[in-house]
Design a protein around this motif. Structure first.
Motif, short mmCIF file in Angstrom:
data_model
loop_
_atom_site.label_atom_id
_atom_site.label_comp_id
_atom_site.label_asym_id
_atom_site.label_seq_id
_atom_site.Cartn_x
_atom_site.Cartn_y
_atom_site.Cartn_z
N ALA A 77 0.85 -1.19 0.00
CA ALA A 77 0.00 0.00 0.00
C ALA A 77 0.89 1.24 0.00
N ALA A 78 1.05 1.85 -1.18
CA ALA A 78 1.88 3.05 -1.27
C ALA A 78 1.14 4.24 -0.66
N LEU A 79 -0.19 4.21 -0.77
CA LEU A 79 -1.02 5.22 -0.10
C LEU A 79 -2.17 4.49 0.56
N HIS A 80 -2.50 4.89 1.77
CA HIS A 80 -3.58 4.21 2.45
C HIS A 80 -4.57 5.21 3.03
N ASP A 81 -5.74 5.27 2.40
CA ASP A 81 -6.84 6.07 2.91
C ASP A 81 -6.43 7.51 3.21
N VAL A 82 -5.83 8.16 2.24
CA VAL A 82 -5.36 9.54 2.44
C VAL A 82 -6.45 10.53 2.04
N ILE B 16 7.88 28.67 3.65
CA ILE B 16 6.97 29.11 2.60
C ILE B 16 5.57 28.54 2.69
N SER B 17 5.39 27.41 3.40
CA SER B 17 4.08 26.77 3.39
C SER B 17 3.07 27.48 4.28
N ASP B 18 1.82 27.52 3.83
CA ASP B 18 0.74 28.00 4.69
C ASP B 18 0.26 26.87 5.58
N ARG B 19 0.23 25.67 4.99
CA ARG B 19 -0.17 24.49 5.72
C ARG B 19 0.71 23.34 5.27
N ILE B 20 0.80 22.33 6.12
CA ILE B 20 1.63 21.18 5.77
C ILE B 20 0.87 19.89 6.01
N VAL B 21 0.99 18.94 5.09
CA VAL B 21 0.45 17.60 5.28
C VAL B 21 1.65 16.66 5.40
N VAL B 22 1.61 15.78 6.40
CA VAL B 22 2.72 14.85 6.58
C VAL B 22 2.27 13.43 6.27
N LEU B 23 3.03 12.77 5.40
CA LEU B 23 2.76 11.37 5.08
C LEU B 23 3.84 10.50 5.70
N ASN B 24 3.44 9.31 6.15
CA ASN B 24 4.42 8.32 6.59
C ASN B 24 3.87 6.94 6.26
N TYR B 25 4.66 6.12 5.60
CA TYR B 25 4.21 4.80 5.14
C TYR B 25 2.84 4.86 4.46
N GLY B 26 2.65 5.88 3.63
CA GLY B 26 1.42 5.95 2.85
C GLY B 26 0.20 6.46 3.60
N GLU B 27 0.40 6.85 4.88
CA GLU B 27 -0.75 7.37 5.62
C GLU B 27 -0.52 8.81 6.03
N ILE C 66 -0.31 11.40 8.57
CA ILE C 66 -0.20 11.33 10.03
C ILE C 66 -0.40 12.69 10.68
N ALA C 67 -0.32 13.76 9.92
CA ALA C 67 -0.53 15.07 10.53
C ALA C 67 -0.90 16.08 9.46
N GLU C 68 -1.56 17.14 9.89
CA GLU C 68 -1.90 18.22 8.97
C GLU C 68 -2.05 19.48 9.81
N GLY C 69 -1.48 20.58 9.34
CA GLY C 69 -1.63 21.81 10.11
C GLY C 69 -0.65 22.88 9.70
N ARG D 2 5.75 21.30 13.50
CA ARG D 2 7.08 21.24 14.11
C ARG D 2 7.00 20.65 15.52
N ALA D 3 5.86 20.85 16.18
CA ALA D 3 5.73 20.40 17.56
C ALA D 3 5.04 19.04 17.67
N ASP D 4 4.54 18.53 16.53
CA ASP D 4 3.75 17.30 16.57
C ASP D 4 4.62 16.08 16.90
#
Lengths: 241, 315
Positions: free
Chosen positions: A18-23, A203-214, A216-219, A225-227
């Motif tokens: 699963a390269a992407l899982h329920d994103v 430069i980003s207004d918002r960031i989405v973080v992926l790990n192992y295709g899922e 894991i964070a957005e904000g 940085r604190a997550d």
């Protein structure tokens, strides 16, 4: 307000992997959305799904409320989603100008119009001086910028930038940051994959973080940085804790 | 210089047009007609293989369909074989669309192999579909339009001039940019909004139509066709590629120069007694030499060629 792009429950399987899982996430008009994650997290796969190279195994992608996840890449580009490639794909035996003209034709009726658009975009990306060079002769930094120029010439509403900063020296890095800000000022929405943390946080207004295709964070960058999940994904778990 | 270059095609056309008036021998005129016919086929192949990067090993299929359109119109339809020229445009383009639908989903060497197969399939079909093609007996055009070769020369010259002009127009337009973009990187082209399937089919159809026209002309000019000749793998498909490779891939003049060399070479080799089919050997060796030393052909490697000429001479 409806988002410009929304990715809903997208999964992408290659065989059993699963390269992407329920994103799921969405991109609002006018923002810069950073997409980060460790190597192999599925960032480029996600771009390939949005851009139409892959059809998602599950889930859908909507652009301006239209489902695009069954369309071919050229149609998706025609609707206003352009992309660059991490491994640059210049049209080698064409000059820099011809590279951009080829993509400017998408929105131009005549060749003169395409040449005008291409010249303007090359000027904007600082490549005008190299316009008559064969693109295979360009150094990497400029090839990365040529990718951006070509994408811009298709007059997109959303541009997907795949590691446009990787391998650049500090002065090239600054130029590219200025270009990205310029793109935003033109009212084009940006989604950007980047490993360069300082740049992405700045430069980003918002960031989405992926790990192992899922996802894991957005904000906002400060939240990311604190997550603790993000820190774990990047640095691993502290065994002594 | 720029001006001179612009009028060069017209100058050459004018020069060729007055050539029959100075009294060429029938043999010389025949060679000239063959050179011009081959440059049409070469220019056509170049559009697909050179600019769009889809290398075809089966252009005999289109040449043969064009030739047989003219032949069948005459033999079965009772009309003049010249009708084959306009009609071949229709038949060949429809045929090319079908071939494109099947083969163009394949990339690179796989496309080349598929076209190779198409060429062979058509030859075998033409050999066995005797009710339509007369099979191995071939089709003979009994009433020749002209005894003199002069008018055939003007017909083929006109066709070549039109082909040259149209190819140039296409290459300098949006289509040309799309073709080259597809050649250089199909994925990049697709993501830049180019419908690669559509434009590859367009390139194939254009290329096929010009090749088919040359085939229809061939029937009228030679007055006899059979499957082994017009669907020949070596003598049509491979020679077509060699014409372009030797002259210069993706150049306007490459196919013209290549056809001069190939036709003359074939004649020279043919005049050597007891060589027989050994001319294939010569062509093969020539192709290897070209690929190693002039991979871009004579036009494409002009600067390199000039440098080679200068070696050994005092500066």
């Amino acid at each position: 307000m409806t988002p410009l792009l929304s990715v809903r429950n997208v999964s992408m399987f290659f065989g059993g992997l699963a390269a992407l899982h329920d994103v799921s996430f969405s991109v609002a008009k006018g923002e810069i959305l950073g997409l980060i994650g460790p190597n192999g997290a599925g960032k480029t796969t996600l771009f390939n799904v949005i851009n139409g190279f892959y059809r998602p195994s599950r889930g859908n992608v909507f652009f301006k409320d239209q489902r695009i996840s069954h369309l071919r890449p050229n149609k998706i580009c025609g609707l206003g989603v352009a992309r660059t490639f991490q491994v640059v794909k210049p049209l080698q035996r064409m000059t820099v100008l011809d590279n951009v003209i080829a993509s400017a034709f998408l929105r131009s009726r005549t060749k003169a119009e395409a040449v005008r658009t291409a010249t303007e975009v090359l000027d904007f990306t600082g490549l005008l001086a190299d316009k008559d060079m064969l693109s295979r002769g360009l150094p990497l930094g400029k090839r990365k910028r040529l990718e951006i120029a070509r994408a811009l010439a298709t007059a997109p509403e959303l541009i997907l930038l795949d590691e446009s900063f990787a391998g650049l020296n500090p002065s090239e890095l600054n130029e590219s940051i200025q270009i990205i800000k310029g793109i935003k000022n033109r009212g084009i929405t940006i989604m950007i994959i980047e490993h360069h943390m300082k740049v992405i946080m700045a430069i980003s207004d918002r960031i989405v973080v992926l790990n192992y295709g899922e996802r894991i964070a957005e904000g906002a960058p400060s939240e990311i940085r604190a997550d603790p999940l993000v820190i774990t994904a990047y640095l691993g778990v502290d065994e002594n804790a | 210089m720029g001006q001179m270059k612009r009028y060069l095609p017209l100058a050459i056309l004018g020069l060729l047009a007055i050539l029959p008036l100075v009294g060429l021998s029938t043999y010389a005129l025949h060679i000239l007609i063959m050179v011009i016919m081959w440059s049409i086929v070469g220019m056509a192949w170049n559009l697909l293989g050179g600019y769009c990067g889809q290398v075809s090993f089966g252009h005999a299929a289109f040449f043969g369909v064009g030739a047989y359109t003219a032949g069948i119109i005459y033999a079965k339809g009772g009309a003049s074989a010249w009708w084959g020229m306009p009609l071949s445009i229709v038949f060949v383009s429809v045929f090319a669309m079908v071939i494109g639908f099947i083969c163009l989903r394949l990339r690179g060497p796989f496309f080349a192999l598929a076209t190779l197969a198409i060429g062979v399939i058509l030859r075998v079909t033409a050999e066995n579909l005797t009710s339509l093609t007369e099979g191995d007996l071939g089709i003979m055009i009994r009433e020749r339009t002209w005894i003199e070769k002069t008018w055939y020369f003007y017909v083929v010259l006109t066709l070549a001039a039109i082909t040259f002009y149209l190819v140039k127009r296409v290459i300098e337009s949006r289509l040309g940019y799309y073709f080259v973009a597809i050649r250089e990187d199909q994925d990049a082209a697709e993501s830049l909004g180019i419908n690669t399937t559509l434009y590859k089919t367009v390139a194939l159809c254009l290329s096929a139509v010009f090749t088919g026209l040359a085939g229809a002309f061939y029937t009228n000019y030679m007055g006899y066709i059979d499957p082994k000749v017009v669907f020949a793998l070596h003598d049509i498909s491979i020679v077509t590629i060699m014409v372009v490779m030797i002259g210069g891939v993706a150049t306007f003049w490459g196919p013209v120069i290549g056809s001069v060399i190939m036709v003359l070479l074939a004649e020279v080799i043919r005049s050597i007694p007891r060589l027989g089919a050994a001319h294939h050997t010569f062509f093969g060796i020539l192709l290897i030499v070209i690929i190693i030393f002039l991979p871009n052909g004579i036009m494409g490697d002009m600067p390199k060629l000039k440098r080679m000429m200068r070696i050994g001479k005092p500066v």
